[in-house]
Design an enzyme around this catalytic site. Structure first.
Site, PDB file in Angstrom:
ATOM      1  N   SER A  14       0.968  -1.455   0.318  1.00 57.41           N
ATOM      2  CA  SER A  14       0.651  -0.388   0.177  1.00 57.41           C
ATOM      3  C   SER A  14       1.082   0.972   0.148  1.00 57.41           C
ATOM      4  O   SER A  14       2.164   1.379  -1.152  1.00 57.41           O
ATOM      5  CB  SER A  14      -1.337   0.189   1.115  1.00 57.41           C
ATOM      6  OG  SER A  14      -2.165   0.642   1.326  1.00 57.41           O
ATOM      7  N   ASP A  30      -8.048  -4.707  -7.651  1.00 56.76           N
ATOM      8  CA  ASP A  30      -7.489  -3.476  -6.590  1.00 56.76           C
ATOM      9  C   ASP A  30      -8.113  -2.373  -6.649  1.00 56.76           C
ATOM     10  O   ASP A  30      -6.779  -2.188  -7.232  1.00 56.76           O
ATOM     11  CB  ASP A  30      -5.842  -3.730  -6.110  1.00 56.76           C
ATOM     12  CG  ASP A  30      -5.498  -3.159  -4.813  1.00 56.76           C
ATOM     13  OD1 ASP A  30      -6.537  -2.228  -4.058  1.00 56.76           O
ATOM     14  OD2 ASP A  30      -4.356  -2.689  -4.354  1.00 56.76           O
ATOM     15  N   HIS A  70      -5.993  -5.933  -3.252  1.00 56.63           N
ATOM     16  CA  HIS A  70      -4.595  -5.371  -1.889  1.00 56.63           C
ATOM     17  C   HIS A  70      -3.192  -6.476  -1.079  1.00 56.63           C
ATOM     18  O   HIS A  70      -3.659  -6.978  -0.588  1.00 56.63           O
ATOM     19  CB  HIS A  70      -5.679  -5.103  -1.299  1.00 56.63           C
ATOM     20  CG  HIS A  70      -4.475  -3.424  -0.892  1.00 56.63           C
ATOM     21  ND1 HIS A  70      -4.618  -2.771  -1.837  1.00 56.63           N
ATOM     22  CD2 HIS A  70      -4.143  -2.349   0.679  1.00 56.63           C
ATOM     23  CE1 HIS A  70      -3.298  -1.054  -1.473  1.00 56.63           C
ATOM     24  NE2 HIS A  70      -3.297  -1.647   0.198  1.00 56.63           N
TER      25      HIS A  70
END
Length: 527
Positions: free
Chosen positions: A218, A471, A496
């Site tokens: 991330s 994602d 993700h």
């Protein structure tokens, strides 16, 4: 508007009045001579009447003890979930004395930064793997599980994890006021990382000669790629999982990918949400319709349709539910998926209309709570500058000053309406941090970040840019190879950071192939 708390004000006022009556009688509140001067009797009688009136009002005052559900900005801060492990053998918690401001030599302030280390599987001559924590507290489970751990066991690597400044227990300043948050940005965090690596290499000669590979997911996936970009002399490779490296204030593509995910796993899901949204908009056009919304959504107090952001806040509940399902979607080789489960629950919810089914799916039929869409009240929660376990204020600061990432409804290719506009988010910046944090300043920060790091085209080698094809964040990621040693690895049907976790028998072939490619790259970098 109801306060949502028991009506406790009256007990706080009544002792004061009782004391005032006693004072006017010329005695203490308890005991004393009960005979007042005659000229005071008129005021005494008035106070007694006032006291009786207050008692009557307290008895009749409405109370609302229900839990108040407010729109939050938590859905912008969906932290990387740490792996589940049964043992943390050999992991040590340590503290590193870090510089507060790496770019001001006159500022000598320092603070203690949390890190974890493990040499449990280290073999002399092995590499060093460092897991970068991002916008969340560090979890030592990354040194006991997950794919970096698996590769470390395979290669005999020494392992570290470094917590990001201003998150978790790494608190450089007395509070999180805007004046102190100016030390929270990606460039300072990257310098933290470089200082930490240099110190560890110096103190441990066997590690100084080793190859270093960083891992992150991330926002920390961004940091992993940018660390290799800025410090190729001390970092030999990086696995950047689901990193939205392109800063962008208005990010409508996020909900477009959420919609694509819904459509992929349940062809009727998008139309069910769109129908509910259309019904919601129609009800807003009449007083009777608004009354129906008040009842259907279980609002704490009547909706004021003139408050655009309050109305938008109701939309955010549905957006949060389905975007969360898409971002954390888990797909197994037996065909099950999180998004499909959510869609099935929506379509099977009770109700005579699409909107009623959506409201019941979201839990608005819970008699123990009520919904308060008040925008200002929602923002007020993040005004506190005291340290707490909720780090949303810190992440919102980074969105306001560097990245944007505001997941708006400014696209026709999604079913959630059009009320979550860019100002809904950028207005928050000025409220939380000061009037100078305008929408223009957000755009300036975004521009600077892309100039500094190169957006989707960083001039970097030895970075694996990994993204899940479903994602929502992949829309801002690297989707084409930068060069031979920095490929874009797109995992079809995945979401993700799925590649950061240990392999499972339920993994689909696309995920297995992606991990094999990552393993090949890491082996090349450390050879």
């Amino acid at each position: 508007m109801l306060s949502g708390r028991p009506n406790s004000d009256c007990p706080l006022v009544m002792p004061h009045l009782q004391g005032e009556v006693a004072g006017d009688l010329g005695v203490e509140a308890v005991g004393g001579d009960p005979s007042p001067p005659s000229y005071m009797m008129g005021r005494v009688l008035l106070l007694v009447v006032a006291l009786a009136t207050l008692l009557a009002l307290c008895a009749a005052a409405p109370t609302d003890n229900r839990q108040r559900r407010r729109p939050t900005f938590d859905w912008m801060l969906r932290k990387l979930r740490p792996p589940q492990v049964t043992s943390r053998a050999g992991i040590e918690q340590q503290w590193f004395e870090q510089v507060l401001d790496h770019f001001d030599s006159t500022n000598t302030a320092t603070w203690n930064q949390l890190y974890y280390r493990s040499g449990e599987y280290y073999r002399p001559g092995g590499p060093v793997f460092l897991f970068i924590s991002g916008e969340s507290e560090a979890s030592d489970t990354w040194l006991a599980g997950g794919y970096m751990f698996d590769l470390a066991v395979q290669h005999g690597a020494y392992m570290y994890e470094l917590e990001h400044r201003f998150y978790g227990s790494s608190r450089p300043t007395p509070d999180t006021s805007a004046a102190n948050l100016r030390y929270l940005n990606s460039t300072q965090a990257l310098e933290d990382l470089a200082s930490f690596i240099r110190q560890q290499r110096q103190e441990n000669p066997q590690l100084g000669a080793a190859k270093w590979v960083v891992f992150g997911g991330s926002y920390a996936g961004n940091l992993a790629a940018w660390a290799r970009l800025r410090y190729p002399d001390i970092i030999d490779g990086a696995v950047a999982s689901s990193g939205p490296v392109l800063a962008q204030a208005n990010f409508p593509e996020y909900l477009e990918v959420v919609t694509e995910s819904m459509q992929t796993f349940d062809s009727e899901c998008v139309s069910a949400v769109a129908e509910a949204t259309q019904e919601f908009e129609q009800l807003l056009q009449s007083d009777g319709g608004v009354s129906a919304i008040n009842e259907l959504f279980g609002l704490c107090s009547p909706l004021d349709v003139s408050q655009e952001y309050d109305v938008a806040g109701l939309s955010s509940f549905a957006i949060s539910a389905f975007s969360g399902a898409a971002q954390y979607n888990s797909v197994s080789r037996i065909g099950s998926s999180t998004v499909e489960q959510y869609c099935e629950e929506l379509r099977s919810a009770s109700g005579n209309s699409a909107l009623e089914r959506l409201a019941n799916f979201l839990g608005f039929d819970d008699a123990g709570s009520c919904v308060d869409p008040d925008y200002e009240a929602s923002i007020e929660y993040y005004l506190s500058t005291e340290w707490s376990s909720d780090i949303t204020r810190q992440w919102l600061w980074q969105t306001c000053t560097e990245f944007g990432y505001y997941q708006t409804t400014d696209s026709a290719n999604q079913p959630f309406g059009n009320r979550m506009t860019l100002p809904y988010f950028t207005d928050m910046c000025a409220i939380l941090y000061g009037s100078e944090y305008t929408a223009e300043r957000v755009e300036e920060g975004v521009k600077n970040a892309n100039l500094l790091y190169g957006g989707r085209n960083p001039d970097v080698t030895n970075v694996a840019f990994v993204n899940g094809g479903l994602d929502p964040w992949h829309a801002l990621g690297v989707l084409e190879d930068i060069n031979e040693s920095s490929p874009a690895i797109i995992i079809e049907y995945q979401s993700h950071c799925s590649d950061l976790y240990s392999p499972s028998l339920l993994d689909i072939p696309q995920l297995t192939a992606a991990r094999e490619r990552i393993a090949q790259l890491v082996a090349q970098w450390i050879s």
